[in-house]
Design a protein around this motif. Structure first.
Motif, mmCIF file in Angstrom:
data_model
loop_
_atom_site.group_PDB
_atom_site.id
_atom_site.type_symbol
_atom_site.label_atom_id
_atom_site.label_comp_id
_atom_site.label_asym_id
_atom_site.label_seq_id
_atom_site.Cartn_x
_atom_site.Cartn_y
_atom_site.Cartn_z
ATOM 1 N N PRO A 102 0.845 -1.317 -0.175
ATOM 2 C CA PRO A 102 -0.167 -0.094 0.024
ATOM 3 C C PRO A 102 0.792 1.063 -0.065
ATOM 4 C CG PRO A 102 0.092 -0.928 2.099
ATOM 5 C CD PRO A 102 0.834 -1.881 1.156
ATOM 6 N N ASN A 103 0.063 2.523 -0.239
ATOM 7 C CA ASN A 103 0.750 3.605 -0.247
ATOM 8 C C ASN A 103 1.409 3.906 1.433
ATOM 9 O OD1 ASN A 103 0.803 4.236 -2.741
ATOM 10 N ND2 ASN A 103 -0.858 5.834 -2.706
ATOM 11 N N ALA A 104 2.434 4.352 1.584
ATOM 12 C CA ALA A 104 2.884 4.905 3.037
ATOM 13 C C ALA A 104 2.682 5.992 3.514
ATOM 14 C CB ALA A 104 4.478 4.503 3.076
ATOM 15 N N PHE B 239 8.371 7.564 -1.980
ATOM 16 C CA PHE B 239 8.780 6.467 -0.841
ATOM 17 C C PHE B 239 8.540 5.022 -1.614
ATOM 18 C CE2 PHE B 239 7.698 3.890 2.832
ATOM 19 C CZ PHE B 239 8.653 4.320 3.519
ATOM 20 N N THR C 169 11.510 1.829 -1.318
ATOM 21 C CA THR C 169 11.337 0.842 -0.445
ATOM 22 C C THR C 169 10.575 -0.312 -0.802
ATOM 23 O OG1 THR C 169 9.051 1.841 0.438
ATOM 24 C CG2 THR C 169 11.179 2.246 1.544
ATOM 25 N N LEU D 58 10.423 -4.565 0.334
ATOM 26 C CA LEU D 58 9.164 -5.171 1.059
ATOM 27 C C LEU D 58 8.828 -6.325 0.079
ATOM 28 C CD1 LEU D 58 6.929 -4.624 2.811
ATOM 29 C CD2 LEU D 58 5.825 -3.104 1.264
ATOM 30 N N THR E 99 11.083 -9.103 1.137
ATOM 31 C CA THR E 99 10.719 -9.418 2.748
ATOM 32 C C THR E 99 9.685 -10.501 2.524
ATOM 33 O OG1 THR E 99 11.510 -7.492 3.411
ATOM 34 C CG2 THR E 99 10.260 -8.738 4.907
#
Lengths: 100, 198
Positions: free
Chosen positions: B69-71, B82, B86, B90, B93
């Motif tokens: 999602p958008n941070a 962002f 990232t 993510l 991970t």
């Protein structure tokens, strides 16, 4: 969040000073409610990732569930960005922003 | 039939029939496929190494958008910037957790330590997020509607089959959470005060 019968803990009446956001600290992480994440899972993430007590994790989880969102951390921007990405790695819907 | 996870002396134990294991493994695999970044030709190897992705865009698939999602709200430019810094990490991970969780499905008797249990719960959670998007679960009422589909004989179409799968993974994750919460409680507990008359 999804409520599973039998797993809903008692309502947490505790209030503590951590609930008050220090207005000198400019950035916050907000976790938003969604109908999928289990209450037990959200509370567990707050406890295991942030190291919050059972009571605090549960209170924040209930805030998300009942009020639609909760400020779960505050501090420097870079740290709040890290926390937001971490919340995404757990599948929680989180954003960071300047504190109001 | 699958058995709920529970704490044992050896770790968090669970049981899945071979067909159930195949299903969960397939679900993990589907999410891995969604999350693995496309191969990019002539990519800057340094950027890749540090997890940058200058070309990342906001996902158009709502299920992928829910995983990534958008941070930032109300600022698309900052959200995209962002994301470019990232999102690749993510994705990696999440794929790492899904692969590790798949490895735990090698036998019908599942045995997880605390860390493996956490990883397994994250993988199940990502599966549920994607299924929920496909089932258009957007409110508590939607979730309740889906929870009513419990009997395989009720599944007459794809949506109802997906609802069964969603409910199964929900049940599995909830039982795992109870085991993990119990372990966390035990870890957090101070040793009890020694009885005595001091």
């Amino acid at each position: 969040m999804t409520v599973i019968a039998g797993s809903t803990p008692d309502t947490d009446q505790q209030t503590d000073v951590e609930q008050l956001i220090d207005t000198d600290i400019p950035w916050v992480v907000i976790v938003w409610n969604d109908p999928v994440n289990l209450m037990s899972y959200v509370s567990f993430v707050f406890q295991s990732y942030f190291g919050y007590s059972d009571a605090k994790a549960h209170r924040l989880m209930m805030e998300v569930h009942e009020q639609g969102k909760s400020v779960v951390a505050n501090g420097a921007k870079e740290k709040m960005e890290q926390h937001t990405t971490a919340m995404h790695s757990y599948g929680l819907w989180a954003t960071y922003q300047k504190a109001d | 039939m699958a058995k709920a996870f529970r704490n044992t002396r050896k770790g968090i134990a669970g049981y899945l029939e071979p067909g159930e294991r195949d299903l969960v493994r397939k679900l993990f695999g589907d999410i891995i496929t969604m999350l693995e970044p496309d191969e990019v030709a002539n990519e800057d190897p340094l950027a890749a190494m540090v997890g940058l992705d200058e070309k990342a865009e906001t996902p158009s698939d709502p299920a992928l958008f829910r995983l990534l999602p958008n941070a930032v709200n109300n600022d698309d430019d900052e959200a995209l910037e962002f994301r470019r810094l990232t999102e690749r990490s993510l994705r990696e991970t999440k794929v790492g957790a899904l692969r590790a969780a798949s490895l735990a499905l090698d036998s019908s008797r599942l045995l997880l330590d605390y860390e493996q249990g956490q990883i397994f719960s994250r993988a199940l959670n990502d599966v549920r997020l994607v299924l929920a998007q496909r089932l258009e679960i957007e409110s508590t009422e939607d979730a309740d509607r889906i929870h009513e589909v419990l009997e395989p004989s009720q599944a007459e179409d794809v949506e109802q089959y997906l609802a069964l799968v969603y409910n199964f993974t929900t049940w599995l994750q909830e039982s795992l959470m109870q085991a993990l919460v119990d372990q966390l409680d035990q870890r957090g507990q101070q040793p009890p005060e020694p009885p005595g008359d001091q």
